[in-house]
Design a protein around this motif. Structure first.
Motif, PDB file in Angstrom:
ATOM      1  N   THR A   7      38.715  32.923  15.547  1.00  0.00           N
ATOM      2  CA  THR A   7      39.620  31.774  15.558  1.00  0.00           C
ATOM      3  C   THR A   7      39.787  31.235  16.977  1.00  0.00           C
ATOM      4  O   THR A   7      40.254  30.120  17.163  1.00  0.00           O
ATOM      5  CB  THR A   7      40.998  32.150  14.990  1.00  0.00           C
ATOM      6  OG1 THR A   7      41.568  33.178  15.814  1.00  0.00           O
ATOM      7  CG2 THR A   7      40.865  32.651  13.565  1.00  0.00           C
ATOM      8  N   VAL A   8      39.381  32.030  17.956  1.00  0.00           N
ATOM      9  CA  VAL A   8      39.558  31.652  19.361  1.00  0.00           C
ATOM     10  C   VAL A   8      38.286  31.057  19.952  1.00  0.00           C
ATOM     11  O   VAL A   8      38.339  30.124  20.742  1.00  0.00           O
ATOM     12  CB  VAL A   8      40.004  32.885  20.182  1.00  0.00           C
ATOM     13  CG1 VAL A   8      40.016  32.567  21.671  1.00  0.00           C
ATOM     14  CG2 VAL A   8      41.380  33.343  19.723  1.00  0.00           C
ATOM     15  N   VAL A   9      37.130  31.579  19.570  1.00  0.00           N
ATOM     16  CA  VAL A   9      35.860  31.177  20.170  1.00  0.00           C
ATOM     17  C   VAL A   9      35.670  29.661  20.200  1.00  0.00           C
ATOM     18  O   VAL A   9      35.327  29.107  21.238  1.00  0.00           O
ATOM     19  CB  VAL A   9      34.677  31.874  19.476  1.00  0.00           C
ATOM     20  CG1 VAL A   9      33.353  31.220  19.865  1.00  0.00           C
ATOM     21  CG2 VAL A   9      34.644  33.351  19.824  1.00  0.00           C
ATOM     22  N   CYS A  47      30.913  31.480  16.088  1.00  0.00           N
ATOM     23  CA  CYS A  47      31.331  32.866  15.852  1.00  0.00           C
ATOM     24  C   CYS A  47      31.105  33.199  14.387  1.00  0.00           C
ATOM     25  O   CYS A  47      31.231  32.323  13.516  1.00  0.00           O
ATOM     26  CB  CYS A  47      32.798  33.032  16.218  1.00  0.00           C
ATOM     27  SG  CYS A  47      33.381  34.743  16.227  1.00  0.00           S
ATOM     28  N   GLU A  82      32.010  28.196  27.653  1.00  0.00           N
ATOM     29  CA  GLU A  82      32.479  27.489  26.451  1.00  0.00           C
ATOM     30  C   GLU A  82      32.095  28.293  25.215  1.00  0.00           C
ATOM     31  O   GLU A  82      30.932  28.710  25.081  1.00  0.00           O
ATOM     32  CB  GLU A  82      31.837  26.106  26.394  1.00  0.00           C
ATOM     33  CG  GLU A  82      32.144  25.312  25.151  1.00  0.00           C
ATOM     34  CD  GLU A  82      31.312  24.038  25.042  1.00  0.00           C
ATOM     35  OE1 GLU A  82      31.643  23.189  24.207  1.00  0.00           O
ATOM     36  OE2 GLU A  82      30.325  23.897  25.790  1.00  0.00           O
ATOM     37  N   GLY A  83      33.039  28.490  24.315  1.00  0.00           N
ATOM     38  CA  GLY A  83      32.729  29.121  23.043  1.00  0.00           C
ATOM     39  C   GLY A  83      32.005  28.143  22.141  1.00  0.00           C
ATOM     40  O   GLY A  83      32.390  26.978  22.050  1.00  0.00           O
ATOM     41  N   ALA A  96      37.808  27.241  20.067  1.00  0.00           N
ATOM     42  CA  ALA A  96      38.947  26.452  20.546  1.00  0.00           C
ATOM     43  C   ALA A  96      38.662  25.874  21.929  1.00  0.00           C
ATOM     44  O   ALA A  96      38.132  26.563  22.801  1.00  0.00           O
ATOM     45  CB  ALA A  96      40.190  27.326  20.576  1.00  0.00           C
ATOM     46  N   LYS A  97      39.070  24.633  22.151  1.00  0.00           N
ATOM     47  CA  LYS A  97      38.866  23.990  23.459  1.00  0.00           C
ATOM     48  C   LYS A  97      39.733  24.644  24.522  1.00  0.00           C
ATOM     49  O   LYS A  97      39.309  24.818  25.662  1.00  0.00           O
ATOM     50  CB  LYS A  97      39.179  22.500  23.356  1.00  0.00           C
ATOM     51  CG  LYS A  97      38.135  21.708  22.597  1.00  0.00           C
ATOM     52  CD  LYS A  97      38.441  20.228  22.649  1.00  0.00           C
ATOM     53  CE  LYS A  97      37.371  19.426  21.920  1.00  0.00           C
ATOM     54  NZ  LYS A  97      37.630  17.968  21.961  1.00  0.00           N
ATOM     55  N   ASN A  98      40.938  24.983  24.167  1.00  0.00           N
ATOM     56  CA  ASN A  98      41.854  25.651  25.096  1.00  0.00           C
ATOM     57  C   ASN A  98      42.392  26.903  24.419  1.00  0.00           C
ATOM     58  O   ASN A  98      43.490  26.889  23.864  1.00  0.00           O
ATOM     59  CB  ASN A  98      42.999  24.712  25.493  1.00  0.00           C
ATOM     60  CG  ASN A  98      42.511  23.503  26.255  1.00  0.00           C
ATOM     61  OD1 ASN A  98      41.992  23.620  27.361  1.00  0.00           O
ATOM     62  ND2 ASN A  98      42.656  22.330  25.654  1.00  0.00           N
ATOM     63  N   PRO A  99      41.621  27.985  24.439  1.00  0.00           N
ATOM     64  CA  PRO A  99      42.040  29.202  23.727  1.00  0.00           C
ATOM     65  C   PRO A  99      43.425  29.667  24.161  1.00  0.00           C
ATOM     66  O   PRO A  99      43.680  29.803  25.353  1.00  0.00           O
ATOM     67  CB  PRO A  99      40.965  30.216  24.121  1.00  0.00           C
ATOM     68  CG  PRO A  99      39.786  29.396  24.507  1.00  0.00           C
ATOM     69  CD  PRO A  99      40.359  28.143  25.130  1.00  0.00           C
TER      70      PRO A  99
END
Length: 132
Positions: free
Chosen positions: A106-108, A50, A46-47, A110-113
């Protein structure tokens, strides 16, 4: 060859705090976007947070907003993750990773990258256990 080393994990009671460190050697962290990730036993990665290389803007997953703070110390070539008000569900191995990809932060969180970001360096991880 560059390397990332995390430290600062441990056992903490619910509601407690920890500060994780991610120290770089062999390269300069300032030029990289740094993400913190975690993986609990039996679950996917999980991210968490960042920090961008361009303007040090920070990004946090909804699950840690208001509790976790990511920061950078250029002089020490280190990125920190300050974790407050820890919960049982924060228990995991925490990893830091470095990439020059400008989309990373912007991706880290996110729940569903929607895309996969490639990282140049990963640390070995540090265990955080939140338990009474």
């Amino acid at each position: 060859q560059g390397q990332l080393v995390e430290s600062g994990g441990g056992l903490v009671q619910p509601g407690g705090s920890l500060r994780l460190s991610c120290v770089a050697s062999g390269f300069t962290l300032d030029y990289y976007n740094i993400g913190w990730f975690r993986q609990a036993r039996g679950k996917g990665r999980e991210g968490v947070s960042c920090i961008s290389s361009s303007d040090n803007r920070t990004y946090n997953a909804d699950s840690v907003k208001g509790r976790f703070t990511i920061s950078r110390d250029s002089a020490k070539n280190t990125v920190y993750l300050r974790m407050n008000t820890l919960k049982h569900e924060d228990t995991a191995v925490y990893y830091c990773a470095a990439t020059r990809d400008p989309l990373a932060c912007t991706v880290v969180p996110a729940k569903n990258p929607p895309i996969v970001i490639g990282y140049d360096y990963w640390g070995q991880g540090t265990q955080v256990t939140v338990s009474a």
